[in-house]
Design an enzyme around this catalytic site. Structure first.
Site, mmCIF file in Angstrom:
data_model
loop_
_atom_site.group_PDB
_atom_site.id
_atom_site.type_symbol
_atom_site.label_atom_id
_atom_site.label_comp_id
_atom_site.label_asym_id
_atom_site.label_seq_id
_atom_site.Cartn_x
_atom_site.Cartn_y
_atom_site.Cartn_z
ATOM 1 N N HIS A 131 7.149 -7.572 -2.483
ATOM 2 C CA HIS A 131 7.650 -6.727 -1.408
ATOM 3 C C HIS A 131 6.540 -5.784 -0.948
ATOM 4 O O HIS A 131 5.497 -5.674 -1.590
ATOM 5 C CB HIS A 131 8.853 -5.892 -1.866
ATOM 6 N N LYS A 135 8.201 -0.132 -1.402
ATOM 7 C CA LYS A 135 9.479 -0.382 -2.084
ATOM 8 C C LYS A 135 9.504 0.366 -3.409
ATOM 9 O O LYS A 135 8.559 0.297 -4.195
ATOM 10 C CB LYS A 135 9.700 -1.877 -2.313
#
Length: 223
Positions: A131, A135
């Site tokens: 990600h 995040k």
């Protein structure tokens, strides 16, 4: 048009705001740090804030008996507490580590593969995700849920799990099974945040008029 309150007005909150009218919602409140708007008159609330704020937000919204969809991840250690709050207040909740429709189908495929490999000891398994650098949680709640469901399906051998955080990547999850003879790889790649926003709005439509706690898979596939 039912009134929708957006709690957490970051990138996801703003995207939900843009798409809400497509799902028949009027956005009646936009709540964020330094931006407090009344939830009075809201028919449903959609929460995309930060992990540390989820329990407090659920308490406030459930006390108003406004049905709630929580799209924030990284708070699942408090799931039992959150469910108790919903039940005590006679409210309603949809939660999920991932509101992508495609990811929820992918989870079912990975779980079925794990069940089929459970009695094939020559196959090892791995789970990996990447990600964007901002995040908060790693591994992702989605990856942890995938591994949990693979084990529940009967795959009791080790599943090597790992994460990467880099750039602006919206999210890729990969499940693999490997032996000396061959490799099987299952992969889901998100192209943007739009899939998560649309899934959450679909859940918001569904939860109005219901009571109790549900996962997004209940919305898509039934209880």
């Amino acid at each position: 048009m039912p009134n929708l309150a957006i709690v957490g007005y970051g990138k996801m909150g703003r995207l939900i705001d843009q798409l809400a009218s497509e799902y028949g919602f009027n956005v009646s409140a936009r709540v964020d740090i330094g931006r407090e708007e009344s939830l009075d008159g809201a028919d449903v609330a959609l929460e995309f804030s930060m992990p540390s704020a989820v329990v407090e937000n659920v308490n406030k919204i459930a006390a108003l008996r406004i049905p709630l969809v929580v799209g924030t991840t990284g708070w699942f250690d408090h799931l039992a507490e959150v469910k108790a709050v919903i039940e005590t207040n006679g409210s309603a909740l949809v939660w999920s580590p991932n509101f992508s429709i495609g990811m929820n189908v992918f989870t079912r495929l990975a779980t079925e593969a794990a069940r089929m490999f459970q009695n094939q000891p020559e196959y090892g398994a791995w789970a990996w995700e990447i990600h964007h650098i901002t995040k908060k949680d790693a591994p992702s709640g989605t990856l942890l849920k995938l591994v949990e469901q693979m084990k529940a399906a009967g795959f009791q051998r080790n599943i090597d799990a790992s994460s990467s955080r880099a750039g602006a990547h919206p999210g890729t999850h990969e499940i693999g099974f490997d032996s000396s003879a061959d490799t099987i790889t299952l992969r889901h790649t998100a192209r943007s945040r739009e899939g998560f926003a649309r899934g959450a709005l679909k859940a918001a439509q569904w939860i109005i008029g219901r009571k109790g706690c549900y996962e997004f898979s209940d919305v898509l596939f039934g209880g």
